[in-house]
Design an enzyme around this catalytic site. Sequence first.
Site, short mmCIF file in Angstrom:
data_model
loop_
_atom_site.label_atom_id
_atom_site.label_comp_id
_atom_site.label_asym_id
_atom_site.label_seq_id
_atom_site.Cartn_x
_atom_site.Cartn_y
_atom_site.Cartn_z
N GLU A 1 0.87 -0.95 -0.17
CA GLU A 1 -0.07 0.12 -0.01
C GLU A 1 0.91 1.25 0.05
O GLU A 1 1.80 1.08 0.71
CB GLU A 1 -0.79 0.17 1.24
CG GLU A 1 -1.79 -1.05 1.43
CD GLU A 1 -1.54 -2.18 2.30
OE1 GLU A 1 -0.39 -1.91 2.98
OE2 GLU A 1 -1.94 -3.18 1.98
N TYR B 1 7.79 2.11 -7.55
CA TYR B 1 7.32 0.84 -7.56
C TYR B 1 6.62 0.61 -9.37
O TYR B 1 6.94 -0.45 -9.56
CB TYR B 1 5.91 0.91 -6.61
CG TYR B 1 6.19 1.01 -5.30
CD1 TYR B 1 7.43 0.34 -4.55
CD2 TYR B 1 5.47 1.61 -4.45
CE1 TYR B 1 7.78 0.43 -3.19
CE2 TYR B 1 5.68 1.93 -2.96
CZ TYR B 1 6.97 1.43 -2.40
OH TYR B 1 7.20 1.66 -1.10
C1 LIG Z 1 10.26 6.23 -1.52
C2 LIG Z 1 11.71 6.19 -1.28
C3 LIG Z 1 12.00 4.83 -0.46
C4 LIG Z 1 12.64 6.29 -2.63
O1 LIG Z 1 14.11 5.78 -2.19
P1 LIG Z 1 15.23 6.66 -3.05
O2 LIG Z 1 16.56 5.80 -2.88
O3 LIG Z 1 15.20 7.93 -3.00
O4 LIG Z 1 14.88 6.09 -4.60
P2 LIG Z 1 15.87 5.84 -5.91
O5 LIG Z 1 16.89 6.86 -6.04
O6 LIG Z 1 16.43 4.25 -5.83
O7 LIG Z 1 14.98 5.98 -7.12
C5 LIG Z 1 14.26 4.83 -7.89
C6 LIG Z 1 12.92 5.48 -8.68
O8 LIG Z 1 12.06 5.84 -7.66
C7 LIG Z 1 11.56 6.82 -8.46
N1 LIG Z 1 11.82 8.29 -7.47
C8 LIG Z 1 12.62 8.42 -6.55
N2 LIG Z 1 12.52 9.60 -6.00
C9 LIG Z 1 11.72 10.53 -6.51
C10 LIG Z 1 11.20 11.64 -6.85
N3 LIG Z 1 11.63 12.53 -5.75
N4 LIG Z 1 10.21 12.09 -7.59
C11 LIG Z 1 9.83 11.24 -8.47
N5 LIG Z 1 10.21 9.89 -8.52
C12 LIG Z 1 11.14 9.44 -7.72
C13 LIG Z 1 12.02 7.39 -9.68
O9 LIG Z 1 11.26 6.35 -10.43
C14 LIG Z 1 13.24 6.58 -9.53
O10 LIG Z 1 13.94 6.02 -10.68
P3 LIG Z 1 14.70 6.94 -11.71
O11 LIG Z 1 15.97 7.60 -10.87
O12 LIG Z 1 15.23 6.01 -12.80
O13 LIG Z 1 13.87 8.03 -11.97
C15 LIG Z 1 12.31 7.43 -0.34
O14 LIG Z 1 11.74 8.42 -1.08
C16 LIG Z 1 11.72 7.48 1.04
O15 LIG Z 1 12.54 6.74 1.93
N6 LIG Z 1 10.54 8.17 1.09
C17 LIG Z 1 9.94 8.36 2.43
C18 LIG Z 1 9.54 6.84 2.81
C19 LIG Z 1 8.52 6.42 1.94
O16 LIG Z 1 7.69 7.18 1.44
N7 LIG Z 1 8.70 5.18 1.76
C20 LIG Z 1 7.64 4.32 0.96
C21 LIG Z 1 6.27 3.97 1.80
S1 LIG Z 1 5.26 3.37 0.77
#
Ligand SMILES: CC(C)(COP(=O)(O)OP(=O)(O)OC[C@H]1O[C@@H](n2cnc3c(N)ncnc32)[C@H](O)[C@@H]1OP(=O)(O)O)[C@@H](O)C(=O)NCCC(=O)NCCS
Length: 162
Positions: free
Chosen positions: A108, A120
């Site tokens: 979710e 995702y």
């Molecule tokens: C969601 C989260 C885990 C992503 O982690 P991250 O290490 O920054 O993500 P990545 O660098 O591996 O990015 C992978 C993909 O995610 C997406 N993404 C990551 N950050 C993004 C942003 N700020 N805006 C849009 N897309 C984004 C993109 O598709 C990206 O792929 P790309 O670089 O080829 O475009 C991080 O933002 C986080 O910890 N958020 C707070 C906690 C949370 O919301 N967890 C999920 C709960 S369901």
Amino acid sequence: MGSPEVHLYPMTLADLDGVLVVERLSFLTPWSRDAFAEELLQTFTVYVVARAGQHVVGYGGMHVVFDEAHVTNVAVHPDWRGQGLGERIMRRLIHLAAARGAHRMTLEVRASNEPAKRLYAKLGFVTGPGAVRRGYYTDTGEDAIVMWKEPLVEQQATGGPA
Ligand SMILES: CC(C)(COP(=O)(O)OP(=O)(O)OC[C@H]1O[C@@H](n2cnc3c(N)ncnc32)[C@H](O)[C@@H]1OP(=O)(O)O)[C@@H](O)C(=O)NCCC(=O)NCCS
């Protein structure tokens, strides 16, 4: 000074101080230490932690029951976001779920959480009919979007004649 390399490990109780720092920086309603500790005791749970040297910079976890994996949380420390770590953690969870015999994975996500939804989607998760759980998050009343990935592992072409 360069950043230390990030490696992924199975999460243990010794990681929880660092995990809680990232958890509190990442979620409006963070899990407690006891909630994580309880998860780590169960045999149907899988939790991984990302460490840069001694520092926890991210983690993710799931429940694997029969052929289905349910992601419970994924988070990356704000200073380490946007560098592919969330994707690495999710790919590791997918690999470990498949290794445990799961054929599909679900999770979710808050309707407003664009970074997570994009992450995702990039990994092949889709939403289907009935994919919205109205008011699922009790802290804000926000809807949850349910996403699925199936199959977990892409089928290999056999290459031979039918
Ligand atoms: C969601 C989260 C885990 C992503 O982690 P991250 O290490 O920054 O993500 P990545 O660098 O591996 O990015 C992978 C993909 O995610 C997406 N993404 C990551 N950050 C993004 C942003 N700020 N805006 C849009 N897309 C984004 C993109 O598709 C990206 O792929 P790309 O670089 O080829 O475009 C991080 O933002 C986080 O910890 N958020 C707070 C906690 C949370 O919301 N967890 C999920 C709960 S369901």
